[in-house]
Design a protein around this motif. Structure first.
Motif, PDB file in Angstrom:
ATOM      1  N   ALA A  58      -1.176 -13.554 -16.562  1.00  0.00           N
ATOM      2  CA  ALA A  58      -0.963 -12.502 -16.980  1.00  0.00           C
ATOM      3  C   ALA A  58      -0.727 -11.327 -15.775  1.00  0.00           C
ATOM      4  N   VAL A  59       0.461 -10.814 -15.716  1.00  0.00           N
ATOM      5  CA  VAL A  59       0.758 -10.089 -14.500  1.00  0.00           C
ATOM      6  C   VAL A  59       1.217  -8.552 -15.105  1.00  0.00           C
ATOM      7  N   GLY A  60       0.647  -7.594 -14.403  1.00  0.00           N
ATOM      8  CA  GLY A  60       1.551  -6.181 -14.802  1.00  0.00           C
ATOM      9  C   GLY A  60       1.068  -5.212 -13.642  1.00  0.00           C
ATOM     10  N   VAL A  61       1.760  -4.076 -13.434  1.00  0.00           N
ATOM     11  CA  VAL A  61       1.648  -3.029 -12.444  1.00  0.00           C
ATOM     12  C   VAL A  61       1.443  -1.772 -13.223  1.00  0.00           C
TER      13      VAL A  61
ATOM     14  N   LEU B 129      -6.782 -11.417  -9.202  1.00  0.00           N
ATOM     15  CA  LEU B 129      -6.333 -10.934  -7.951  1.00  0.00           C
ATOM     16  C   LEU B 129      -5.927  -9.299  -8.122  1.00  0.00           C
ATOM     17  N   VAL B 130      -6.437  -8.591  -7.349  1.00  0.00           N
ATOM     18  CA  VAL B 130      -6.110  -7.147  -7.640  1.00  0.00           C
ATOM     19  C   VAL B 130      -5.550  -6.544  -6.329  1.00  0.00           C
ATOM     20  N   VAL B 131      -4.245  -5.991  -6.586  1.00  0.00           N
ATOM     21  CA  VAL B 131      -3.355  -5.464  -5.496  1.00  0.00           C
ATOM     22  C   VAL B 131      -3.284  -3.979  -5.614  1.00  0.00           C
ATOM     23  N   HIS B 132      -3.270  -3.219  -4.554  1.00  0.00           N
ATOM     24  CA  HIS B 132      -3.103  -1.915  -4.655  1.00  0.00           C
ATOM     25  C   HIS B 132      -2.799  -1.297  -3.340  1.00  0.00           C
ATOM     26  N   GLY B 133      -1.897  -0.273  -3.146  1.00  0.00           N
ATOM     27  CA  GLY B 133      -1.541   0.480  -2.153  1.00  0.00           C
ATOM     28  C   GLY B 133      -2.550   1.481  -1.716  1.00  0.00           C
ATOM     29  N   THR B 134      -3.067   1.574  -0.409  1.00  0.00           N
ATOM     30  CA  THR B 134      -3.683   2.525   0.081  1.00  0.00           C
ATOM     31  C   THR B 134      -3.217   4.120  -0.127  1.00  0.00           C
ATOM     32  N   ASP B 135      -1.851   4.212  -0.127  1.00  0.00           N
ATOM     33  CA  ASP B 135      -1.144   5.648  -0.390  1.00  0.00           C
ATOM     34  C   ASP B 135      -0.847   5.732  -1.747  1.00  0.00           C
ATOM     35  N   ASP B 136      -1.435   5.173  -2.710  1.00  0.00           N
ATOM     36  CA  ASP B 136      -1.099   5.567  -4.107  1.00  0.00           C
ATOM     37  C   ASP B 136      -1.314   6.815  -4.576  1.00  0.00           C
TER      38      ASP B 136
ATOM     39  N   VAL C 135      -2.862  -2.813   0.480  1.00  0.00           N
ATOM     40  CA  VAL C 135      -1.866  -2.846   1.256  1.00  0.00           C
ATOM     41  C   VAL C 135      -1.464  -1.389   1.954  1.00  0.00           C
ATOM     42  N   ARG C 136      -1.897  -1.420   3.063  1.00  0.00           N
ATOM     43  CA  ARG C 136      -1.663  -0.162   3.829  1.00  0.00           C
ATOM     44  C   ARG C 136      -0.172   0.515   3.936  1.00  0.00           C
ATOM     45  N   ASN C 137      -0.123   1.668   3.509  1.00  0.00           N
ATOM     46  CA  ASN C 137       1.037   2.415   3.289  1.00  0.00           C
ATOM     47  C   ASN C 137       1.858   2.131   2.008  1.00  0.00           C
ATOM     48  N   GLY C 138       1.116   1.261   1.162  1.00  0.00           N
ATOM     49  CA  GLY C 138       1.919   1.091  -0.150  1.00  0.00           C
ATOM     50  C   GLY C 138       1.636   2.543  -1.164  1.00  0.00           C
ATOM     51  N   GLY C 139       2.620   2.528  -1.792  1.00  0.00           N
ATOM     52  CA  GLY C 139       2.604   3.650  -2.648  1.00  0.00           C
ATOM     53  C   GLY C 139       2.602   3.321  -4.193  1.00  0.00           C
ATOM     54  N   HIS C 140       3.052   3.939  -4.916  1.00  0.00           N
ATOM     55  CA  HIS C 140       3.128   3.521  -6.738  1.00  0.00           C
ATOM     56  C   HIS C 140       4.555   3.310  -7.013  1.00  0.00           C
TER      57      HIS C 140
ATOM     58  N   ALA D 215      12.571  10.387   2.422  1.00  0.00           N
ATOM     59  CA  ALA D 215      11.211  11.134   2.715  1.00  0.00           C
ATOM     60  C   ALA D 215      10.281  10.014   2.106  1.00  0.00           C
ATOM     61  N   TYR D 216      10.489   9.495   0.988  1.00  0.00           N
ATOM     62  CA  TYR D 216       9.446   8.554   0.473  1.00  0.00           C
ATOM     63  C   TYR D 216       9.306   7.042   1.012  1.00  0.00           C
ATOM     64  N   GLY D 217      10.591   6.789   1.509  1.00  0.00           N
ATOM     65  CA  GLY D 217      10.514   5.381   2.103  1.00  0.00           C
ATOM     66  C   GLY D 217      10.342   5.224   3.408  1.00  0.00           C
ATOM     67  N   ALA D 218      10.253   6.436   4.072  1.00  0.00           N
ATOM     68  CA  ALA D 218       9.745   6.549   5.436  1.00  0.00           C
ATOM     69  C   ALA D 218       8.405   6.237   5.688  1.00  0.00           C
ATOM     70  N   ARG D 219       7.531   6.458   4.613  1.00  0.00           N
ATOM     71  CA  ARG D 219       6.210   6.312   4.568  1.00  0.00           C
ATOM     72  C   ARG D 219       5.497   5.321   3.828  1.00  0.00           C
ATOM     73  N   HIS D 220       6.171   4.671   2.854  1.00  0.00           N
ATOM     74  CA  HIS D 220       5.728   3.900   1.935  1.00  0.00           C
ATOM     75  C   HIS D 220       6.348   2.441   2.110  1.00  0.00           C
ATOM     76  N   ALA D 221       5.656   1.365   1.907  1.00  0.00           N
ATOM     77  CA  ALA D 221       5.903  -0.065   1.681  1.00  0.00           C
ATOM     78  C   ALA D 221       5.971  -0.550   0.212  1.00  0.00           C
ATOM     79  N   PRO D 222       6.849  -1.458   0.175  1.00  0.00           N
ATOM     80  CA  PRO D 222       6.932  -1.897  -1.221  1.00  0.00           C
ATOM     81  C   PRO D 222       5.544  -2.652  -1.702  1.00  0.00           C
ATOM     82  N   MET D 223       5.401  -2.446  -3.116  1.00  0.00           N
ATOM     83  CA  MET D 223       4.177  -3.287  -3.634  1.00  0.00           C
ATOM     84  C   MET D 223       4.643  -4.534  -4.567  1.00  0.00           C
TER      85      MET D 223
END
Length: 578
Positions: A244-247, A475-482, A511-516, A525-533
């Protein structure tokens, strides 16, 4: 338990080959990247095949960064043509008033020797294809089937003025027509008008059943596979691997599925999950969403260079101070007070700064209004704060939907208005801060007293997660900048609670710099800061699959130094893997 507890029979079976495949509906990378949606031959009467193609286009673009330099299809993911069949049905969990959609994509290249189903509940409140970019590019090329569920939400909007709902195939049908396979047919009080949708008006509190929705989708997948390959039947939980996988809300749903008894589920990957546990700093979504709706517009000037409009935040600060929420004699002092209050409540600096995008989109208010209705199990016309939904004019008025407006809802909508012409009707609008009176009422449903507040809090309590089944790899995966689903309130407490309960199969990637919102990464403005999840969700699927194959141990916890997407072409070095 090896056999499914119930057999949900397919109600619709369609083939998808050639220029209409499973993964991209024949659009390919170029078609998915097109800024204009696939056109309907007749906008007022789109055909089921046209609706499906456009829903796939819309849901890919709502979840993934498809910009040419973003890396999708090159560093991770796939746009490869995947021929096969789709099996769809309306399923109902015990006790529910209304069904949820289930759909299984079975590739022609399904590997019967390594039977695999990936179950993917939709993110947010999206429709049945709301997790296609999350699961299908990983699963279909590997010969796995993909099972989807809309989790009792979705885009089956009902036009109350016209008396029209949505069939299983996405086309409209009258609510009073006998024998129609309507995905949502609510009770409609006399004189009701506007728009109803499942998440707000089903009276089922669907979030309480997220885990059961996921399990039913898995059960349906076994039935679909037996229909697709009768020579290889039976397909059971004993001989078929289920991951099972979801975001986002889908991530919360798979964690709720992880707690269900039985050996039906082999592994779970939860990306940026909206999940609520007691203790360890856990907070329910409605709590921090209504807090953010009130305080964040005032706090942002102290927290983020991307603050709201000058006049708007000053008015919000002044009115909150007058109501006793904040301290300070001037706007800047009040902004500091709002910021301090949010930090004291557990908001990190990264989440506060990232929350600016949700303020810009007025997202907090939209989700709070919908979730209040869902948690209280309110029907059409029963919202405890009087909110409603209608088709809105360019100004502030509303009008009955035209056939062309109505025709695109199922394919284009996100499952929660405003959007696609459907807006939120707030009966409490009053200057100088138009939204504030209604927001205070929404907050009072969590923090206040009275029958309605008790009803909403009881609904929230029903969504509380339990630890996963013993021995299940998670396995839980989450961006620090969500900034929408802050990990401090969701993933981190869940992992802590699971480990406190003795669950040794839980791992946590931060994930550092990971957003939502991967879909926003092409915005400078968003992409300059955030990494893809999504790269990390797909990598997590690789890791749990290798573990189940006996080729590797479960990965360790990790803090991953990902870099912002940036304006140029994304390179692999920006996305290090643990």
């Amino acid at each position: 338990m090896h056999e499914p507890a119930s057999a949900i029979e397919p109600q619709r079976i369609t083939g998808h080959r050639g220029d209409d495949d499973l993964l991209t509906a024949g659009l390919g990378a170029e078609g998915l990247r097109a800024t204009a949606p696939p056109a309907f031959a007749d906008a007022a009467h789109p055909a089921a095949a046209e609706l499906r193609r456009r829903a796939i286009w819309s849901n890919w673009r709502g979840i993934a960064d498809l910009s040419p330099g973003g890396g999708y299809g090159r560093l991770y993911g796939s746009f490869a043509s995947m021929p096969g069949r789709e099996y769809s049905a309306l399923a109902r969990v015990p006790g529910a008033r209304h069904p949820h959609r289930v759909l299984v994509q079975v590739p022609d290249a399904f590997d019967a020797g390594r039977r695999c189903v990936v179950v993917a509940p939709s993110s947010g409140s999206r429709g049945i294809y709301g997790a296609i970019a999350v699961a299908a590019p990983w699963a279909l090329p590997k010969g796995c089937a993909v099972a989807y569920t809309d989790k009792g939400a979705g885009t089956d909007y009902v036009d109350l003025d016209a008396g029209l709902g949505v069939r299983l195939d996405g086309t409209p049908a009258r609510l009073d027509a006998a024998g129609e396979d309507l995905a949502f047919a609510p009770h409609v009080p006399a004189g009701a008008g506007g728009i109803a949708f499942k998440h707000a008006h089903s009276q089922d509190n669907p979030e309480a059943d997220w885990g059961r929705h996921v399990k039913q989708a898995a059960e349906f997948a076994l039935v679909a596979l037996a229909r697709a390959f009768p020579q290889d039947a039976p397909f059971t939980f004993g001989n078929t691997r289920v991951i099972a996988v979801g975001v986002s809300n889908g991530g919360g749903a798979v964690l709720r599925a992880a707690e269900l008894e039985g050996d039906w589920l082999d592994a779970v990957v939860a990306g940026e999950p909206n999940v609520y546990v007691d203790g360890h700093g856990g907070r329910p979504f409605y709590d921090f969403a209504t807090e953010a709706a009130l305080l964040m517009p005032c706090a942002l000037p102290h927290a983020s260079p991307r603050a709201p409009a000058e006049t708007a935040w000053r008015v919000r600060c002044a009115m909150l101070a007058a109501a006793g929420w904040l301290e300070g004699a001037d706007a800047l002092a009040q902004a500091r007070s709002a910021h301090a209050r949010m930090r004291a409540a557990g908001w990190t600096g990264q989440a506060l700064e990232a929350g600016a995008s949700s303020v810009d989109l007025n997202l907090w208010r939209a989700v709070a209004a919908t979730y209040a209705s869902a948690y209280g199990r309110h029907g059409v016309g029963e919202h405890p704060c009087g909110f409603a939904f209608s088709v809105q004019d360019a100004g502030s008025g509303s009008h009955p939907a035209t056939p062309a407006e109505r025709g695109a809802w199922w394919s284009d909508a996100s499952g929660i208005p405003p959007g696609n012409g459907v807006g939120l009707v707030d009966p409490h609008l009053a200057p100088p801060d138009l939204a504030l009176p209604g927001l205070l009422r929404l907050r009072a449903l969590y923090a206040g007293q009275g029958e309605e507040a008790t009803r909403v809090r009881e609904g929230i309590a029903a969504t509380r997660a339990a630890p996963p089944r013993e021995g299940l790899p998670v396995l839980v995966v989450h961006g620090t900048d969500d900034g929408l689903i802050p990990p401090a309130f969701t993933s981190a407490p869940y992992v802590a609670a699971a480990r406190a309960a003795g669950c040794d199969g839980v791992r946590y990637w931060q994930v550092r710099n990971g957003g939502h919102f991967d879909a926003f990464l092409a915005v400078p403005a968003y992409g300059a800061r955030h990494a893809p999840m999504l790269p990390y969700v797909h990598a997590a699927l690789d890791r749990v699959s290798a573990y189940l194959d006996g080729r590797a141990a479960l990965p360790a916890d990790a803090v991953i130094d990902a870099r912002g997407r940036g304006a140029g072409v994304v390179e692999a070095a920006q996305l290090p893997m643990p």
